[in-house]
Design a protein around this motif. Structure first.
Motif, PDB file in Angstrom:
ATOM      1  N   GLU A   6       0.781  -1.038  -0.125  1.00 19.54           N
ATOM      2  CA  GLU A   6       0.049   0.010  -0.024  1.00 19.54           C
ATOM      3  C   GLU A   6       0.765   1.331  -0.053  1.00 19.54           C
ATOM      4  O   GLU A   6       1.932   1.477   0.620  1.00 19.54           O
ATOM      5  CB  GLU A   6      -1.004  -0.172   1.136  1.00 19.54           C
ATOM      6  CG  GLU A   6      -1.859  -1.099   1.479  1.00 19.54           C
ATOM      7  CD  GLU A   6      -1.191  -2.181   2.376  1.00 19.54           C
ATOM      8  OE1 GLU A   6      -2.156  -3.038   2.833  1.00 19.54           O
ATOM      9  OE2 GLU A   6       0.047  -2.160   2.573  1.00 19.54           O
ATOM     10  N   LEU A  20      -5.617   6.080  -2.130  1.00 20.01           N
ATOM     11  CA  LEU A  20      -4.486   5.091  -1.811  1.00 20.01           C
ATOM     12  C   LEU A  20      -4.268   4.277  -2.912  1.00 20.01           C
ATOM     13  O   LEU A  20      -5.165   4.274  -3.550  1.00 20.01           O
ATOM     14  CB  LEU A  20      -5.105   4.516  -0.524  1.00 20.01           C
ATOM     15  CG  LEU A  20      -5.541   5.134   0.821  1.00 20.01           C
ATOM     16  CD1 LEU A  20      -5.954   3.972   1.931  1.00 20.01           C
ATOM     17  CD2 LEU A  20      -4.428   5.871   1.201  1.00 20.01           C
ATOM     18  N   SER A  21      -3.282   3.676  -2.683  1.00 17.90           N
ATOM     19  CA  SER A  21      -3.009   2.660  -3.925  1.00 17.90           C
ATOM     20  C   SER A  21      -2.359   1.208  -3.436  1.00 17.90           C
ATOM     21  O   SER A  21      -1.859   1.455  -2.221  1.00 17.90           O
ATOM     22  CB  SER A  21      -1.912   3.117  -4.876  1.00 17.90           C
ATOM     23  OG  SER A  21      -2.225   4.574  -5.690  1.00 17.90           O
ATOM     24  N   CYS A  22      -2.536   0.221  -4.106  1.00 20.75           N
ATOM     25  CA  CYS A  22      -1.966  -0.939  -3.629  1.00 20.75           C
ATOM     26  C   CYS A  22      -1.407  -1.534  -4.959  1.00 20.75           C
ATOM     27  O   CYS A  22      -2.270  -1.839  -5.767  1.00 20.75           O
ATOM     28  CB  CYS A  22      -3.275  -1.952  -2.986  1.00 20.75           C
ATOM     29  SG  CYS A  22      -2.701  -3.621  -2.598  1.00 20.75           S
ATOM     30  N   TRP A  36     -10.403  -3.248   0.570  1.00 21.80           N
ATOM     31  CA  TRP A  36      -9.682  -2.288   1.794  1.00 21.80           C
ATOM     32  C   TRP A  36     -10.177  -2.535   2.964  1.00 21.80           C
ATOM     33  O   TRP A  36     -11.589  -2.677   3.148  1.00 21.80           O
ATOM     34  CB  TRP A  36      -9.611  -1.006   1.244  1.00 21.80           C
ATOM     35  CG  TRP A  36      -8.883  -0.471   0.008  1.00 21.80           C
ATOM     36  CD1 TRP A  36      -9.330  -0.497  -1.337  1.00 21.80           C
ATOM     37  CD2 TRP A  36      -7.642  -0.164  -0.040  1.00 21.80           C
ATOM     38  NE1 TRP A  36      -8.484  -0.067  -1.978  1.00 21.80           N
ATOM     39  CE2 TRP A  36      -7.123   0.104  -1.281  1.00 21.80           C
ATOM     40  CE3 TRP A  36      -6.613  -0.129   1.135  1.00 21.80           C
ATOM     41  CZ2 TRP A  36      -6.083   0.498  -1.729  1.00 21.80           C
ATOM     42  CZ3 TRP A  36      -5.422   0.274   0.421  1.00 21.80           C
ATOM     43  CH2 TRP A  36      -4.984   0.682  -0.830  1.00 21.80           C
ATOM     44  N   TYR A  94      -4.870   1.750   6.857  1.00 18.68           N
ATOM     45  CA  TYR A  94      -5.596   1.031   5.752  1.00 18.68           C
ATOM     46  C   TYR A  94      -4.951  -0.031   5.086  1.00 18.68           C
ATOM     47  O   TYR A  94      -3.741  -0.025   4.742  1.00 18.68           O
ATOM     48  CB  TYR A  94      -5.741   2.154   4.804  1.00 18.68           C
ATOM     49  CG  TYR A  94      -6.915   2.974   5.089  1.00 18.68           C
ATOM     50  CD1 TYR A  94      -6.946   4.010   6.112  1.00 18.68           C
ATOM     51  CD2 TYR A  94      -8.412   2.775   4.659  1.00 18.68           C
ATOM     52  CE1 TYR A  94      -7.899   4.913   6.662  1.00 18.68           C
ATOM     53  CE2 TYR A  94      -9.375   3.718   5.056  1.00 18.68           C
ATOM     54  CZ  TYR A  94      -8.918   4.555   6.145  1.00 18.68           C
ATOM     55  OH  TYR A  94     -10.035   5.266   6.369  1.00 18.68           O
ATOM     56  N   TYR A  95      -5.494  -1.154   5.090  1.00 16.70           N
ATOM     57  CA  TYR A  95      -4.706  -2.375   4.548  1.00 16.70           C
ATOM     58  C   TYR A  95      -5.547  -2.969   3.210  1.00 16.70           C
ATOM     59  O   TYR A  95      -6.820  -2.828   3.156  1.00 16.70           O
ATOM     60  CB  TYR A  95      -4.914  -3.679   5.478  1.00 16.70           C
ATOM     61  CG  TYR A  95      -4.358  -3.598   6.811  1.00 16.70           C
ATOM     62  CD1 TYR A  95      -5.098  -2.933   8.011  1.00 16.70           C
ATOM     63  CD2 TYR A  95      -3.061  -3.738   6.876  1.00 16.70           C
ATOM     64  CE1 TYR A  95      -4.473  -2.774   9.174  1.00 16.70           C
ATOM     65  CE2 TYR A  95      -2.393  -3.575   8.226  1.00 16.70           C
ATOM     66  CZ  TYR A  95      -3.192  -2.994   9.232  1.00 16.70           C
ATOM     67  OH  TYR A  95      -2.401  -2.858  10.602  1.00 16.70           O
ATOM     68  N   CYS A  96      -4.652  -3.366   2.325  1.00 16.08           N
ATOM     69  CA  CYS A  96      -5.206  -4.073   0.983  1.00 16.08           C
ATOM     70  C   CYS A  96      -5.352  -5.341   1.052  1.00 16.08           C
ATOM     71  O   CYS A  96      -4.380  -6.039   1.937  1.00 16.08           O
ATOM     72  CB  CYS A  96      -4.125  -3.578  -0.050  1.00 16.08           C
ATOM     73  SG  CYS A  96      -4.371  -4.269  -1.513  1.00 16.08           S
ATOM     74  N   THR A 117      -1.233   1.205   5.250  1.00 21.36           N
ATOM     75  CA  THR A 117      -0.576   2.770   5.061  1.00 21.36           C
ATOM     76  C   THR A 117      -1.557   3.493   6.101  1.00 21.36           C
ATOM     77  O   THR A 117      -2.741   3.339   6.203  1.00 21.36           O
ATOM     78  CB  THR A 117      -0.713   3.070   3.837  1.00 21.36           C
ATOM     79  OG1 THR A 117      -0.172   4.276   3.637  1.00 21.36           O
ATOM     80  CG2 THR A 117      -2.109   3.101   3.258  1.00 21.36           C
TER      81      THR A 117
END
Length: 123
Positions: A6, A20-22, A36, A94-96, A117
């Protein structure tokens, strides 16, 4: 194996937007539903959003519906979370995550998780 990383978190003021990006690597990204989750201090990890492998099916937690948008780009193996109108209660790690279907991802019964993140929203 799927590795998830992330990025895009930070410290922002209430009302602004953040994306946010993963980035995924390993086995075929497009074969997995994605999602997410987030975890605030002292609280359990909670579902935020999920998306099917094709991107045609999405689910959202009630607390973020209308403010957050989940999307994916299978060509570059990336998952996104566009967060608008951020509130202090959105503060969390925040978790992917990746799983078999969007329904399974929503339940949290997932095969793969990123490291997270931090998103901090000040009032």
């Amino acid at each position: 194996q799927v590795q998830l990383v992330e990025s895009g978190g930070g410290l922002v003021q209430a009302g602004v937007s953040l994306r946010l990006s993963c980035a995924a690597s390993g086995r075929t990204f497009s074969s997995y539903a994605m999602g997410w989750f987030r975890q605030a201090p002292g609280k359990e990890r909670e579902f935020v959003a999920a998306i099917s492998w094709s991107g045609t099916i999405t689910y959202y937690a009630e607390s973020v519906k209308g403010r957050f948008t989940i999307s994916r780009n299978n060509a570059n193996n990336t998952l996104y979370l566009q967060m608008n109108s951020l509130k202090p209660e959105d503060t969390a790690v925040y978790y992917c995550t990746a799983g078999r279907t969007a329904v399974i991802v929503r339940r949290g019964e997932n095969d793969y998780w990123g490291q997270g993140t931090q998103v901090t929203v000040s009032s």
